[in-house]
Design a protein around this motif. Structure first.
Motif, mmCIF file in Angstrom:
data_model
loop_
_atom_site.group_PDB
_atom_site.id
_atom_site.type_symbol
_atom_site.label_atom_id
_atom_site.label_comp_id
_atom_site.label_asym_id
_atom_site.label_seq_id
_atom_site.Cartn_x
_atom_site.Cartn_y
_atom_site.Cartn_z
ATOM 1 N N HIS A 119 32.905 28.983 58.056
ATOM 2 C CA HIS A 119 32.345 28.254 56.763
ATOM 3 C C HIS A 119 32.951 29.089 55.521
ATOM 4 O O HIS A 119 32.203 29.381 54.534
ATOM 5 C CB HIS A 119 30.941 28.467 56.663
ATOM 6 N N PHE A 120 34.241 29.883 55.493
ATOM 7 C CA PHE A 120 34.971 30.236 54.542
ATOM 8 C C PHE A 120 34.406 31.555 53.799
ATOM 9 O O PHE A 120 35.166 32.400 53.752
ATOM 10 C CB PHE A 120 35.195 29.194 53.383
ATOM 11 N N ASN A 121 32.979 31.655 53.770
ATOM 12 C CA ASN A 121 32.621 32.848 53.250
ATOM 13 C C ASN A 121 33.167 33.232 51.831
ATOM 14 O O ASN A 121 33.377 34.284 51.541
ATOM 15 C CB ASN A 121 32.642 34.023 53.969
ATOM 16 N N LEU A 122 33.521 32.323 50.835
ATOM 17 C CA LEU A 122 33.894 32.492 49.460
ATOM 18 C C LEU A 122 32.806 33.023 48.677
ATOM 19 O O LEU A 122 31.538 32.845 48.815
ATOM 20 C CB LEU A 122 34.519 31.344 49.074
ATOM 21 N N LEU A 123 33.244 33.475 47.608
ATOM 22 C CA LEU A 123 32.276 33.967 46.416
ATOM 23 C C LEU A 123 32.157 32.839 45.718
ATOM 24 O O LEU A 123 33.295 32.332 44.754
ATOM 25 C CB LEU A 123 32.593 35.116 45.828
ATOM 26 N N TRP A 124 30.947 32.084 45.520
ATOM 27 C CA TRP A 124 30.896 30.802 44.951
ATOM 28 C C TRP A 124 30.985 30.915 43.204
ATOM 29 O O TRP A 124 31.392 29.908 42.529
ATOM 30 C CB TRP A 124 29.831 29.907 45.424
ATOM 31 N N SER A 125 30.902 31.876 42.674
ATOM 32 C CA SER A 125 30.721 32.116 41.303
ATOM 33 C C SER A 125 32.053 32.807 40.778
ATOM 34 O O SER A 125 32.137 32.890 39.649
ATOM 35 C CB SER A 125 29.509 32.930 40.815
ATOM 36 N N ARG A 126 32.955 32.847 41.638
ATOM 37 C CA ARG A 126 34.265 33.394 41.302
ATOM 38 C C ARG A 126 35.335 32.148 41.408
ATOM 39 O O ARG A 126 35.047 31.508 42.400
ATOM 40 C CB ARG A 126 34.578 34.533 42.068
ATOM 41 N N THR A 127 36.214 32.300 40.696
ATOM 42 C CA THR A 127 37.432 31.473 40.719
ATOM 43 C C THR A 127 38.172 31.831 41.887
ATOM 44 O O THR A 127 37.979 32.775 42.640
ATOM 45 C CB THR A 127 38.262 31.545 39.627
ATOM 46 N N VAL A 128 39.289 30.670 42.234
ATOM 47 C CA VAL A 128 40.026 30.990 43.341
ATOM 48 C C VAL A 128 40.772 32.352 43.181
ATOM 49 O O VAL A 128 40.872 33.048 44.205
ATOM 50 C CB VAL A 128 41.134 29.829 43.523
ATOM 51 N N ALA A 129 41.325 32.515 42.068
ATOM 52 C CA ALA A 129 42.091 33.572 41.854
ATOM 53 C C ALA A 129 41.352 35.155 42.049
ATOM 54 O O ALA A 129 41.660 35.917 42.378
ATOM 55 C CB ALA A 129 42.759 33.880 40.414
ATOM 56 N N ASP A 130 40.108 34.903 41.373
ATOM 57 C CA ASP A 130 39.095 36.012 41.626
ATOM 58 C C ASP A 130 38.742 36.440 43.003
ATOM 59 O O ASP A 130 38.657 37.426 43.320
ATOM 60 C CB ASP A 130 37.863 36.002 40.711
ATOM 61 N N ASN A 131 38.496 35.306 43.917
ATOM 62 C CA ASN A 131 38.182 35.415 45.186
ATOM 63 C C ASN A 131 39.242 36.255 45.765
ATOM 64 O O ASN A 131 39.097 36.978 46.675
ATOM 65 C CB ASN A 131 37.852 34.086 45.902
#
Ligand SMILES: Nc1ncnc2c1ncn2[C@@H]1O[C@H](COP(=O)(O)OP(=O)(O)O)[C@@H](O)[C@H]1O
Ligand SMILES: [Mg+2]
Length: 339
Positions: free
Chosen positions: A90-102
């Motif tokens: 499920h990717f575990n990305l930070l949803w409030s950050r942009t792609v570059a900031d992730n």
């Protein structure tokens, strides 16, 4: 590159203890794509999480890139983990950050200077094919693009190993293929060792060099992918292999044909490796007085050549001779119906 010795994990739950990983010995070479396949609950996630100590083993040893992972102190473990990237279902990305900031996140944590971060992020965006999306937020991306962000982030610190826990299980088949292609690309370009776990034989078939089959916390079978496809030993392995080699309707379609007496002999030919490309059928028809029809078939590509099954029927005066000829070739032949 990775050596597991008698690695075990037992969880204590209110209903008693559960042995998720049961004394596994395994060795994974540098630069290889190693797959672990098993059904849900087999212990795959627990196993892969012990490679970077997200899960502490109950007993046994884990060695990654020359480091004995389970004896490291906190600081040394943090350093060791920078050499092991990981991606998730499920990717575990930070949803409030942009792609570059992730993607920059692991660089920030490491204290990499801003300008250097920026340059590295740009390289990674290009590597995973996300040009132009650096300013987007995860919610604006497709599943495949989200996993590309996950991959870029996992590679930020130039790891030696990439762990993939069901990384394509949330994706549709076409997107799965594009992510698998990217993993092969990264493996080749960067010489990265990849360990992936999955419940889909298609994933193993498409990108892995070697595979281990897990059941109830143990590895019940392992080997080169092509070899495991050619001669699966365990019933469970056979089931997984059938997922990709036989069209689902094979049995039914063939049973129907068996009732037709004009069909003649029916053979299942199993091709492995380069022989799969050989024009065997052509040779047979030229050399013998027979008619050959192809009833069903499926040839798949693996990282080490093609693999597949072909069901053919043979009729004619020299059918027996033709079958004898086929049996002398580099294919496995099973006569599944005699005329
Ligand atoms: N944190 C935990 N606490 C208790 N039991 C767990 C925990 N994690 C996994 N298990 C159990 O261990 C077994 C293996 O789980 P898992 O490693 O997630 O398997 P897989 O990834 O192959 O589906 C399962 O029976 C699961 O319920
Ligand atoms: Mg799992």
């Amino acid at each position: 590159m990775i050596t597991l010795s008698k690695l075990a994990k037992t969880f204590q739950t209110k209903d008693g203890s559960v042995t998720a990983v049961d004394h596994i010995d395994l060795s994974i070479d540098q630069g290889e794509i190693f797959g672990v396949i098993g059904y849900s609950g087999a212990g795959k996630s627990t196993l892969i999480r012990m490679l970077n100590m997200l899960e502490a083993p109950s007993s046994g040893e884990v060695e990654v890139a020359g480091r004995s992972m389970n004896t490291l102190g906190k600081r040394a473990l943090r350093e060791a983990r920078q050499e092991i990237g990981m991606i998730f279902q499920h990717f575990n990305l930070l949803w409030s950050r942009t792609v570059a900031d992730n993607i920059a996140f692991p660089l920030e944590i490491k204290g990499v200077p801003k300008a250097e971060q920026k340059q590295r992020v740009n390289e990674l965006i290009e590597l995973v094919g996300l040009e132009g999306r650096g300013g987007s937020y995860p919610a604006q991306l497709s599943g495949g693009q989200k996993q590309r962000v996950g991959i870029a982030r996992a590679l930020a610190n130039n790891p030696k190993v990439l762990l993939c826990d069901e990384a394509t299980s949330a994706l549709d088949p076409k997107t799965t293929d594009s992510i698998l292609d990217l993993l092969v690309d990264i493996n080749k370009k960067l010489g990265l060792t990849i360990v992936l776990i999955t419940h889909e034989m298609h994933v193993i078939r498409k990108i892995c060099h070697r595979v281990a089959v897990m059941e109830n916390g143990s590895v019940v079978e392992q080997g080169d992918v092509l070899e495991v496809f050619r001669r699966p030993q365990q019933d469970m392995t056979k089931e997984f292999v059938r997922q990709v080699t036989e069209p689902e309707e094979t049995e039914e379609a063939l049973r129907h044909l068996f009732e037709d007496d004009s069909i003649g002999h029916v053979l299942q030919l199993t091709f492995v490796g380069s022989e799969a490309q050989r024009p065997l059928i052509n040779d047979v028809v030229r050399a013998y007085d027979v008619e050959v029809s192809i009833l069903q078939g499926k040839i798949s590509q693996t990282q080490h050549g093609s693999y597949g099954s072909l069901f053919i029927s043979i009729t004619g005066a020299q059918a027996e001779d033709a079958i004898a000829f086929i049996k002398e070739q580099q294919v496995e032949v099973e006569v599944i119906r005699h005329a």
